[in-house]
Design a protein around this motif. Structure first.
Motif, PDB file in Angstrom:
ATOM      1  N   MET A   1     -82.076  81.652-112.974  1.00 16.93           N
ATOM      2  CA  MET A   1     -81.490  82.305-111.821  1.00 16.93           C
ATOM      3  C   MET A   1     -82.251  83.589-111.528  1.00 16.93           C
ATOM      4  N   THR A   2     -82.494  83.824-110.263  1.00 17.90           N
ATOM      5  CA  THR A   2     -83.203  85.048-109.888  1.00 17.90           C
ATOM      6  C   THR A   2     -82.235  86.225-109.843  1.00 17.90           C
ATOM      7  N   ASP A   3     -82.780  87.414-109.936  1.00  9.93           N
ATOM      8  CA  ASP A   3     -81.954  88.622-109.832  1.00  9.93           C
ATOM      9  C   ASP A   3     -81.265  88.683-108.471  1.00  9.93           C
ATOM     10  N   ARG A   4     -81.966  88.200-107.435  1.00 13.12           N
ATOM     11  CA  ARG A   4     -81.398  88.229-106.079  1.00 13.12           C
ATOM     12  C   ARG A   4     -80.149  87.361-106.000  1.00 13.12           C
ATOM     13  N   ILE A   5     -80.204  86.156-106.570  1.00 19.72           N
ATOM     14  CA  ILE A   5     -79.035  85.270-106.546  1.00 19.72           C
ATOM     15  C   ILE A   5     -77.908  85.864-107.394  1.00 19.72           C
ATOM     16  N   ARG A   6     -78.236  86.414-108.545  1.00 16.29           N
ATOM     17  CA  ARG A   6     -77.235  87.071-109.383  1.00 16.29           C
ATOM     18  C   ARG A   6     -76.534  88.181-108.581  1.00 16.29           C
ATOM     19  N   GLN A   7     -77.308  88.992-107.903  1.00 13.52           N
ATOM     20  CA  GLN A   7     -76.743  90.103-107.130  1.00 13.52           C
ATOM     21  C   GLN A   7     -75.833  89.591-106.009  1.00 13.52           C
ATOM     22  N   ILE A   8     -76.264  88.536-105.330  1.00 13.25           N
ATOM     23  CA  ILE A   8     -75.442  87.953-104.261  1.00 13.25           C
ATOM     24  C   ILE A   8     -74.103  87.488-104.829  1.00 13.25           C
ATOM     25  N   LEU A   9     -74.144  86.727-105.925  1.00 14.51           N
ATOM     26  CA  LEU A   9     -72.913  86.174-106.494  1.00 14.51           C
ATOM     27  C   LEU A   9     -72.013  87.257-107.084  1.00 14.51           C
ATOM     28  N   GLU A  10     -72.584  88.361-107.519  1.00 12.86           N
ATOM     29  CA  GLU A  10     -71.768  89.451-108.051  1.00 12.86           C
ATOM     30  C   GLU A  10     -71.153  90.307-106.945  1.00 12.86           C
ATOM     31  N   ASN A  11     -71.806  90.385-105.788  1.00  8.24           N
ATOM     32  CA  ASN A  11     -71.355  91.291-104.731  1.00  8.24           C
ATOM     33  C   ASN A  11     -70.626  90.622-103.567  1.00  8.24           C
ATOM     34  N   ASP A  12     -70.959  89.389-103.245  1.00  8.30           N
ATOM     35  CA  ASP A  12     -70.330  88.698-102.113  1.00  8.30           C
ATOM     36  C   ASP A  12     -69.043  88.037-102.607  1.00  8.30           C
ATOM     37  N   ARG A  13     -67.904  88.647-102.329  1.00  8.52           N
ATOM     38  CA  ARG A  13     -66.635  88.180-102.890  1.00  8.52           C
ATOM     39  C   ARG A  13     -65.807  87.322-101.934  1.00  8.52           C
ATOM     40  N   THR A  14     -66.076  87.409-100.632  1.00  8.63           N
ATOM     41  CA  THR A  14     -65.345  86.605 -99.647  1.00  8.63           C
ATOM     42  C   THR A  14     -66.325  85.605 -99.065  1.00  8.63           C
ATOM     43  N   ILE A  15     -66.030  84.325 -99.283  1.00  8.99           N
ATOM     44  CA  ILE A  15     -66.981  83.264 -98.950  1.00  8.99           C
ATOM     45  C   ILE A  15     -66.369  82.263 -97.976  1.00  8.99           C
ATOM     46  N   ALA A  16     -66.979  82.142 -96.801  1.00 13.68           N
ATOM     47  CA  ALA A  16     -66.580  81.105 -95.850  1.00 13.68           C
ATOM     48  C   ALA A  16     -67.240  79.798 -96.276  1.00 13.68           C
ATOM     49  N   ILE A  17     -66.441  78.759 -96.408  1.00  9.05           N
ATOM     50  CA  ILE A  17     -66.939  77.435 -96.793  1.00  9.05           C
ATOM     51  C   ILE A  17     -67.003  76.598 -95.514  1.00  9.05           C
ATOM     52  N   VAL A  18     -68.182  76.528 -94.899  1.00  7.14           N
ATOM     53  CA  VAL A  18     -68.343  75.835 -93.618  1.00  7.14           C
ATOM     54  C   VAL A  18     -68.561  74.351 -93.878  1.00  7.14           C
ATOM     55  N   GLY A  19     -67.660  73.550 -93.315  1.00  7.40           N
ATOM     56  CA  GLY A  19     -67.698  72.112 -93.545  1.00  7.40           C
ATOM     57  C   GLY A  19     -66.822  71.696 -94.712  1.00  7.40           C
ATOM     58  N   MET A  20     -65.859  72.550 -95.064  1.00  6.43           N
ATOM     59  CA  MET A  20     -64.987  72.234 -96.196  1.00  6.43           C
ATOM     60  C   MET A  20     -64.138  71.004 -95.890  1.00  6.43           C
ATOM     61  N   SER A  21     -64.103  70.095 -96.851  1.00  5.36           N
ATOM     62  CA  SER A  21     -63.350  68.851 -96.721  1.00  5.36           C
ATOM     63  C   SER A  21     -61.955  69.009 -97.324  1.00  5.36           C
ATOM     64  N   ASP A  22     -61.027  68.200 -96.829  1.00  7.14           N
ATOM     65  CA  ASP A  22     -59.693  68.165 -97.420  1.00  7.14           C
ATOM     66  C   ASP A  22     -59.617  67.120 -98.538  1.00  7.14           C
ATOM     67  N   LYS A  23     -60.733  66.463 -98.806  1.00 13.11           N
ATOM     68  CA  LYS A  23     -60.781  65.448 -99.862  1.00 13.11           C
ATOM     69  C   LYS A  23     -61.258  66.107-101.164  1.00 13.11           C
ATOM     70  N   PRO A  24     -60.396  66.136-102.197  1.00 16.16           N
ATOM     71  CA  PRO A  24     -60.733  66.835-103.444  1.00 16.16           C
ATOM     72  C   PRO A  24     -62.012  66.352-104.134  1.00 16.16           C
TER      73      PRO A  24
END
Length: 141
Positions: A1-24
């Protein structure tokens, strides 16, 4: 994992899931559930399911509607737009991500659209392509 991805996942706390399905069993639902269990606020976006609830959260037709609802409720804005749509469907999602002031445009596995990615990057968004938020998050430890 890159430092950039680590930083994104640590700082971006509200995530819109575009195309989210209702099928589990669908990846979008499974990833959203995983992220929610790990302390992220998920914001489901799917025009076919708008007005319903998924994982206890209201579903919005598009990113502007989701962003407006969060703002009206005094809640944290959308940090990341996590895209579970076909590559050819990315440009309007990228435009909406820019318009709502998201920090990150994240394209899931096998999803890419170089022009839309460049447009988002030029607008100041972090762009991640062809990676799964769940898989990358699991690598944080």
């Amino acid at each position: 994992m890159t430092d950039r991805i680590r930083q994104i996942l640590e700082n971006d706390r509200t995530i819109a899931i575009v195309g989210m399905s209702d099928k589990p069993h669908r990846a979008s639902h499974e990833v959203a559930h995983y992220l929610q269990k790990h302390g992220y606020r998920i914001v489901p976006v799917n025009p076919l399911l708008a007005g319903q609830q998924l994982l206890g959260e209201p579903v919005y037709a598009d990113l502007p509607a989701a962003a407006a609802a969060l703002q009206a409720a005094g809640e944290a804005p959308i940090d990341m737009v996590d895209v579970f749509r076909r590559s050819e469907d990315v440009p309007p999602v990228a435009d909406q991500a820019i318009a709502i002031g998201a920090k990150t445009l994240w394209l899931q596995l096998a999803i890419s659209h170089p022009e839309a990615e460049q447009k988002a990057a030029d607008a100041g968004l972090q762009v991640v392509r062809d990676k799964c938020t769940k898989i990358e998050h699991a690598l944080l430890d």
